[in-house]
Design a protein around this motif. Structure first.
Motif, short mmCIF file in Angstrom:
data_model
loop_
_atom_site.label_atom_id
_atom_site.label_comp_id
_atom_site.label_asym_id
_atom_site.label_seq_id
_atom_site.Cartn_x
_atom_site.Cartn_y
_atom_site.Cartn_z
N UNK A 118 0.80 -1.23 0.00
CA UNK A 118 0.00 0.00 0.00
C UNK A 118 0.83 1.27 0.00
N UNK A 119 2.12 1.19 0.31
CA UNK A 119 2.93 2.39 0.39
C UNK A 119 4.18 2.26 -0.47
N UNK A 120 4.78 3.41 -0.78
CA UNK A 120 6.02 3.43 -1.56
C UNK A 120 7.14 2.72 -0.79
N UNK A 121 7.19 2.92 0.53
CA UNK A 121 8.22 2.27 1.34
C UNK A 121 8.10 0.76 1.26
N UNK A 122 6.88 0.24 1.39
CA UNK A 122 6.66 -1.20 1.29
C UNK A 122 7.05 -1.73 -0.08
N UNK A 123 6.76 -0.94 -1.11
CA UNK A 123 7.10 -1.36 -2.47
C UNK A 123 8.61 -1.44 -2.66
N UNK A 124 9.33 -0.47 -2.12
CA UNK A 124 10.80 -0.50 -2.23
C UNK A 124 11.38 -1.69 -1.46
N UNK A 125 10.82 -1.98 -0.31
CA UNK A 125 11.29 -3.12 0.48
C UNK A 125 11.06 -4.43 -0.28
N UNK A 126 9.90 -4.53 -0.93
CA UNK A 126 9.58 -5.73 -1.70
C UNK A 126 10.53 -5.86 -2.89
N UNK A 127 10.83 -4.74 -3.56
CA UNK A 127 11.75 -4.76 -4.71
C UNK A 127 13.15 -5.15 -4.26
N UNK A 128 13.56 -4.65 -3.12
CA UNK A 128 14.89 -4.96 -2.59
C UNK A 128 15.02 -6.45 -2.25
N UNK A 129 13.95 -7.02 -1.75
CA UNK A 129 13.96 -8.44 -1.37
C UNK A 129 14.10 -9.36 -2.58
N UNK A 130 13.74 -8.86 -3.76
CA UNK A 130 13.83 -9.69 -4.96
C UNK A 130 15.26 -9.82 -5.47
N UNK A 131 16.16 -8.96 -4.98
CA UNK A 131 17.58 -9.03 -5.31
C UNK A 131 17.82 -9.06 -6.82
N UNK A 132 17.06 -8.23 -7.55
CA UNK A 132 17.20 -8.16 -9.00
C UNK A 132 18.03 -6.95 -9.41
N UNK A 133 18.57 -7.03 -10.62
CA UNK A 133 19.26 -5.88 -11.19
C UNK A 133 18.31 -5.13 -12.12
N UNK A 134 18.80 -4.11 -12.80
CA UNK A 134 17.98 -3.38 -13.76
C UNK A 134 16.94 -2.50 -13.09
N UNK A 135 15.78 -2.32 -13.75
CA UNK A 135 14.74 -1.41 -13.23
C UNK A 135 14.28 -1.72 -11.82
N UNK A 136 14.22 -3.01 -11.46
CA UNK A 136 13.76 -3.38 -10.12
C UNK A 136 14.75 -2.91 -9.07
N UNK A 137 16.05 -3.12 -9.32
CA UNK A 137 17.08 -2.67 -8.39
C UNK A 137 17.15 -1.15 -8.33
N UNK A 138 16.98 -0.51 -9.48
CA UNK A 138 16.98 0.96 -9.53
C UNK A 138 15.85 1.52 -8.68
N UNK A 139 14.69 0.91 -8.78
CA UNK A 139 13.55 1.34 -7.98
C UNK A 139 13.81 1.12 -6.49
N UNK A 140 14.37 -0.05 -6.15
CA UNK A 140 14.63 -0.38 -4.75
C UNK A 140 15.61 0.61 -4.12
#
Length: 210
Positions: free
Chosen positions: A4-26
């Motif tokens: 529900x929040x930007x902070x939660x979204x960044x935490x979820x993206x960081x947990x995926x340990x991906x590179x590219x757009x996902x890592x940039x967003x995290x």
């Protein structure tokens, strides 16, 4: 749980340990100007996770605790990706920076209005030139009633270079313009959302009248 929040979204993206757009967003700070690349990256990652889950579930050998654990972990990963993708789908980009296809909102609004739509391709131009809304009949007859929603360049152009819509009703008796964006074909980008909503309202009203 839904994000529900930007902070939660960044935490979820960081947990995926991906590179590219996902890592940039995290690793970012504020909200992105555009979510298009993040959505595409997450969609691709979700396809990969679903394919992996399907492969794991195809095993017909005896129960293996490691295999079962692998299935559980993949289910958790797929769920996390899906939650983050669902959140990004609800986010609004800043139109002046948005690389999303400009017809994305148009098609979404047509779908919400329960108006069937499809892509219209120009043979002479060699490109997708419009969205066809309504019941398309290649050969006009007494039942024909659809709307051609055109853009001066290409319907798949980015929002940030959007220059408006022109909608024309096609019936057996002829062609009538039912909507034209303010200033078309040089409609100001900041009015993109209001303009697209107005276009779909006009299309719905025109199809309702025939």
């Amino acid at each position: 749980m839904p994000i529900t929040t930007l902070k939660e979204a960044r935490q979820a993206a960081n947990a995926l340990a991906e590179r590219g757009p996902i890592a940039t967003f995290a690793a970012g700070q504020g909200a992105p100007g555009c979510f298009a690349r993040l959505r595409l990256a997450l969609s691709g990652l979700r396809r990969e996770s679903l394919a992996t889950s399907a492969a794991l579930n195809m095993s017909d050998g005896p129960d293996d605790p490691y295999m079962e654990r692998g299935k559980q972990e993949m289910a958790e990963i797929t769920s996390a990706i899906s939650d983050l993708l669902a959140w990004t789908e609800q986010q609004r980009c800043r139109v002046e920076e948005c690389d999303c296809r400009a017809d994305r909102l148009l098609r979404q609004l047509l779908d919400e209005a329960q108006i069937p739509e499809q892509t219209g391709r120009s043979v002479s131009l060699g490109r997708n030139s419009c969205v066809i809304a309504g019941h398309f009949e290649p050969e006009p007859d007494e039942r024909t009633a659809y709307v051609l929603i055109e853009h001066r360049n290409h319907i798949e152009h980015a929002v940030r270079i959007h220059r408006g819509w022109r909608a024309r009703l096609v019936t057996a008796t002829g062609i009538t313009t039912v909507y034209e964006s303010p200033g078309y074909p040089m409609t100001p980008v900041p009015i993109y959302r209001d303009d697209t909503h107005a276009c779909v309202r006009a299309v719905a009203e025109a199809l309702h009248r025939v």
